[in-house]
Design a protein around this motif. Structure first.
Motif, PDB file in Angstrom:
ATOM      1  N   PRO A  23      45.922 -28.627  54.163  1.00 59.70           N
ATOM      2  CA  PRO A  23      46.080 -27.655  53.612  1.00 59.70           C
ATOM      3  C   PRO A  23      48.218 -27.607  52.725  1.00 59.70           C
ATOM      4  O   PRO A  23      48.183 -28.316  52.539  1.00 59.70           O
ATOM      5  CB  PRO A  23      46.161 -25.860  52.618  1.00 59.70           C
ATOM      6  N   ILE A  24      48.629 -27.571  54.777  1.00 58.30           N
ATOM      7  CA  ILE A  24      50.092 -27.716  54.515  1.00 58.30           C
ATOM      8  C   ILE A  24      50.835 -29.134  54.550  1.00 58.30           C
ATOM      9  O   ILE A  24      51.796 -29.205  53.881  1.00 58.30           O
ATOM     10  CB  ILE A  24      50.506 -26.495  56.001  1.00 58.30           C
ATOM     11  N   ALA A  25      49.780 -29.662  54.923  1.00 58.02           N
ATOM     12  CA  ALA A  25      50.018 -31.363  54.290  1.00 58.02           C
ATOM     13  C   ALA A  25      49.846 -31.495  53.364  1.00 58.02           C
ATOM     14  O   ALA A  25      51.170 -32.542  52.700  1.00 58.02           O
ATOM     15  CB  ALA A  25      49.569 -31.874  55.336  1.00 58.02           C
ATOM     16  N   GLN A  26      49.464 -31.570  52.466  1.00 52.43           N
ATOM     17  CA  GLN A  26      49.267 -31.977  51.350  1.00 52.43           C
ATOM     18  C   GLN A  26      50.598 -31.006  50.651  1.00 52.43           C
ATOM     19  O   GLN A  26      51.297 -31.498  49.277  1.00 52.43           O
ATOM     20  CB  GLN A  26      47.558 -31.129  49.415  1.00 52.43           C
ATOM     21  N   LEU A  27      50.714 -29.741  50.901  1.00 53.63           N
ATOM     22  CA  LEU A  27      51.730 -29.293  50.085  1.00 53.63           C
ATOM     23  C   LEU A  27      53.290 -29.842  50.783  1.00 53.63           C
ATOM     24  O   LEU A  27      53.781 -30.320  49.818  1.00 53.63           O
ATOM     25  CB  LEU A  27      51.983 -27.764  50.868  1.00 53.63           C
ATOM     26  N   GLU A  28      52.943 -30.192  51.523  1.00 53.45           N
ATOM     27  CA  GLU A  28      54.548 -30.663  52.384  1.00 53.45           C
ATOM     28  C   GLU A  28      54.724 -32.541  51.264  1.00 53.45           C
ATOM     29  O   GLU A  28      55.874 -32.605  50.578  1.00 53.45           O
ATOM     30  CB  GLU A  28      54.000 -31.161  53.236  1.00 53.45           C
ATOM     31  N   THR A  29      53.778 -32.771  51.194  1.00 58.77           N
ATOM     32  CA  THR A  29      53.240 -34.181  50.763  1.00 58.77           C
ATOM     33  C   THR A  29      54.473 -33.471  48.999  1.00 58.77           C
ATOM     34  O   THR A  29      54.552 -34.413  48.968  1.00 58.77           O
ATOM     35  CB  THR A  29      52.157 -35.010  50.254  1.00 58.77           C
ATOM     36  N   LEU A  30      53.483 -33.468  48.627  1.00 61.10           N
ATOM     37  CA  LEU A  30      53.459 -32.754  46.345  1.00 61.10           C
ATOM     38  C   LEU A  30      54.296 -32.038  46.274  1.00 61.10           C
ATOM     39  O   LEU A  30      55.486 -32.170  44.849  1.00 61.10           O
ATOM     40  CB  LEU A  30      52.160 -31.896  46.192  1.00 61.10           C
ATOM     41  N   TYR A  31      55.324 -31.618  47.404  1.00 61.93           N
ATOM     42  CA  TYR A  31      56.527 -30.211  47.097  1.00 61.93           C
ATOM     43  C   TYR A  31      57.798 -30.682  48.158  1.00 61.93           C
ATOM     44  O   TYR A  31      58.929 -30.120  48.478  1.00 61.93           O
ATOM     45  CB  TYR A  31      56.467 -28.802  47.397  1.00 61.93           C
ATOM     46  N   ARG A  32      57.551 -32.504  48.247  1.00 58.58           N
ATOM     47  CA  ARG A  32      59.235 -32.982  49.580  1.00 58.58           C
ATOM     48  C   ARG A  32      59.583 -33.135  48.283  1.00 58.58           C
ATOM     49  O   ARG A  32      61.101 -33.041  49.339  1.00 58.58           O
ATOM     50  CB  ARG A  32      58.387 -34.696  49.724  1.00 58.58           C
ATOM     51  N   ASP A  33      60.002 -33.556  47.192  1.00 59.17           N
ATOM     52  CA  ASP A  33      61.350 -33.117  46.646  1.00 59.17           C
ATOM     53  C   ASP A  33      61.996 -31.823  46.517  1.00 59.17           C
ATOM     54  O   ASP A  33      62.793 -31.879  45.430  1.00 59.17           O
ATOM     55  CB  ASP A  33      60.787 -33.891  44.898  1.00 59.17           C
ATOM     56  N   TYR A  34      61.378 -31.225  46.172  1.00 55.98           N
ATOM     57  CA  TYR A  34      61.643 -29.355  46.330  1.00 55.98           C
ATOM     58  C   TYR A  34      62.887 -28.891  47.522  1.00 55.98           C
ATOM     59  O   TYR A  34      62.455 -29.058  48.571  1.00 55.98           O
ATOM     60  CB  TYR A  34      59.968 -28.645  45.977  1.00 55.98           C
ATOM     61  N   PRO A  35      63.397 -27.690  46.912  1.00 52.61           N
ATOM     62  CA  PRO A  35      64.707 -27.397  47.755  1.00 52.61           C
ATOM     63  C   PRO A  35      63.986 -26.428  48.640  1.00 52.61           C
ATOM     64  O   PRO A  35      62.931 -26.291  47.910  1.00 52.61           O
ATOM     65  CB  PRO A  35      65.504 -26.657  47.582  1.00 52.61           C
ATOM     66  N   ARG A  36      64.208 -25.374  49.348  1.00 50.93           N
ATOM     67  CA  ARG A  36      63.691 -24.645  50.611  1.00 50.93           C
ATOM     68  C   ARG A  36      63.849 -23.035  50.108  1.00 50.93           C
ATOM     69  O   ARG A  36      65.342 -23.458  49.294  1.00 50.93           O
ATOM     70  CB  ARG A  36      64.251 -24.668  52.125  1.00 50.93           C
ATOM     71  N   PRO A  37      63.774 -22.390  50.110  1.00 50.51           N
ATOM     72  CA  PRO A  37      64.639 -20.797  49.601  1.00 50.51           C
ATOM     73  C   PRO A  37      65.401 -20.605  50.126  1.00 50.51           C
ATOM     74  O   PRO A  37      66.709 -20.632  50.817  1.00 50.51           O
ATOM     75  CB  PRO A  37      62.708 -19.540  50.840  1.00 50.51           C
ATOM     76  N   ASN A  38      66.759 -19.952  49.137  1.00 49.62           N
ATOM     77  CA  ASN A  38      67.950 -19.779  49.267  1.00 49.62           C
ATOM     78  C   ASN A  38      67.916 -19.022  50.479  1.00 49.62           C
ATOM     79  O   ASN A  38      67.011 -17.598  50.846  1.00 49.62           O
ATOM     80  CB  ASN A  38      67.926 -18.859  48.203  1.00 49.62           C
ATOM     81  N   ASP A  39      69.250 -19.279  51.458  1.00 50.57           N
ATOM     82  CA  ASP A  39      69.629 -18.742  52.966  1.00 50.57           C
ATOM     83  C   ASP A  39      68.361 -18.584  53.803  1.00 50.57           C
ATOM     84  O   ASP A  39      68.296 -18.004  54.723  1.00 50.57           O
ATOM     85  CB  ASP A  39      70.095 -17.249  52.502  1.00 50.57           C
ATOM     86  N   GLY A  40      66.711 -19.242  53.473  1.00 51.12           N
ATOM     87  CA  GLY A  40      65.753 -19.461  54.486  1.00 51.12           C
ATOM     88  C   GLY A  40      64.865 -19.021  54.306  1.00 51.12           C
ATOM     89  O   GLY A  40      64.159 -18.421  55.426  1.00 51.12           O
ATOM     90  N   VAL A  41      64.931 -17.766  53.260  1.00 49.80           N
ATOM     91  CA  VAL A  41      64.211 -16.148  53.046  1.00 49.80           C
ATOM     92  C   VAL A  41      63.446 -15.677  51.972  1.00 49.80           C
ATOM     93  O   VAL A  41      64.227 -16.255  50.649  1.00 49.80           O
ATOM     94  CB  VAL A  41      65.461 -15.257  53.231  1.00 49.80           C
ATOM     95  N   PRO A  42      62.481 -16.344  52.321  1.00 51.63           N
ATOM     96  CA  PRO A  42      61.131 -16.667  50.900  1.00 51.63           C
ATOM     97  C   PRO A  42      61.510 -14.751  50.254  1.00 51.63           C
ATOM     98  O   PRO A  42      61.408 -14.114  50.509  1.00 51.63           O
ATOM     99  CB  PRO A  42      59.920 -16.868  50.981  1.00 51.63           C
TER     100      PRO A  42
END
Length: 286
Positions: A23-42
């Motif tokens: 599931p993580i591999a699929q999320l990484e592929t499909l959300y690859r163009d999205y940013p990470r959480p602000n300041d790294g804090v979800p």
């Protein structure tokens, strides 16, 4: 958790942990163009886990958890792990979000103004948002519209678009070059396939819009539109919000401001082409 992924969708950041890599591999592929959480804090944490150790290997069964849980929720098979992750993210929002009034609605934007569409499952709001985006509207989301009680603006939540059953073929025809997730047949909601929103939707996901029109679509009927009285629209929208009660006075003020500020229209339609024509006509008449 053994495997993890972090992503920001609009203003909301998630960290997803999983007992399985797939599931993580699929999320990484499909959300690859999205940013990470602000300041790294979800804002929220999601867990995809096996309730018993042997369930990681023998008939793998994915339980949904995180900051918020529904103990009675049925597990999903590992082949539907992507669906489990999306459901878990939606669950965290539905039970934990307090910054915005959550409206279970699709949203698209044009010229700084937002069109909101809400209805029961099968009404076609996700399909309509996808088809309108193919006609030049900016896709803002198909699960939640985030209404800011302080400003009255709608913030985007352009997660993966969840296409169901016949909507899959309609979206593939409208977006032949779109990136798609795996086809998941025979889920609790039928066949499901996730589609990645277009690059413009992702690039502009931090840009809010002013609500301009509220539509209640209904698929499978002769083409017809009718105005929805404010009292009826208000009741419908309280039912379409997952945190209206939790927000108290702020939620009431946000929702009454929305209903008073924009026209509400019920739209019956037999097919996507008719719906687009009806929506465009309503928009032109604003």
């Amino acid at each position: 958790m053994r495997h993890a992924f972090a992503v920001r969708i609009g203003p909301i950041g998630f960290r997803i942990g999983s007992d399985w890599r797939s599931p993580i591999a699929q999320l990484e592929t499909l959300y690859r163009d999205y940013p990470r959480p602000n300041d790294g804090v979800p804002d929220f944490t999601v867990r995809l886990f096996a309730r018993r150790p042997w369930r990681r290997l023998i008939r793998p069964s994915v339980e949904i958890g995180g900051d918020y849980m529904l103990p009675e929720a049925a597990p999903l098979p590992l082949r539907q792990g992507l669906l489990a992750a999306e459901m878990a993210m939606n669950l965290q929002m539905a039970l934990g979000a307090r910054r915005y009034l959550l409206l279970h609605a699709s949203a698209v934007e044009r010229d700084g103004r937002a069109l909101l569409m809400t209805g029961i499952s099968g009404a076609g709001k996700s399909t309509l948002a996808t088809l309108l985006a193919a006609k030049g509207w900016r896709f803002m989301g198909d699960e939640f519209a985030l209404l800011d009680p302080a400003t009255g603006l709608v913030h985007a939540f352009p997660r993966l678009i969840s296409l169901k059953n016949e909507a899959i073929a309609a979206a593939e025809a409208a977006w032949p070059d779109a990136r798609m997730g795996p086809l998941m047949p025979a889920t609790p909601k039928g066949d499901i396939r996730h589609m990645v929103p277009d690059a413009g939707a992702i690039a502009a996901m931090d840009v809010p819009a002013r609500p301009a029109l509220l539509v209640f679509p209904r698929y499978g009927f002769e083409a017809e539109t009718r105005p929805v009285p404010p009292a009826e629209a208000f009741v419908r929208m309280t039912q379409a919000s997952t945190n209206y009660v939790a927000l108290g006075e702020a939620g009431f003020r946000a929702l009454t401001g929305l209903i008073a500020g924009v026209p509400s229209v019920a739209v019956d339609y037999p097919d996507g082409a008719s719906a687009i024509e009806q929506v465009e006509a309503l928009w032109a008449a604003l």
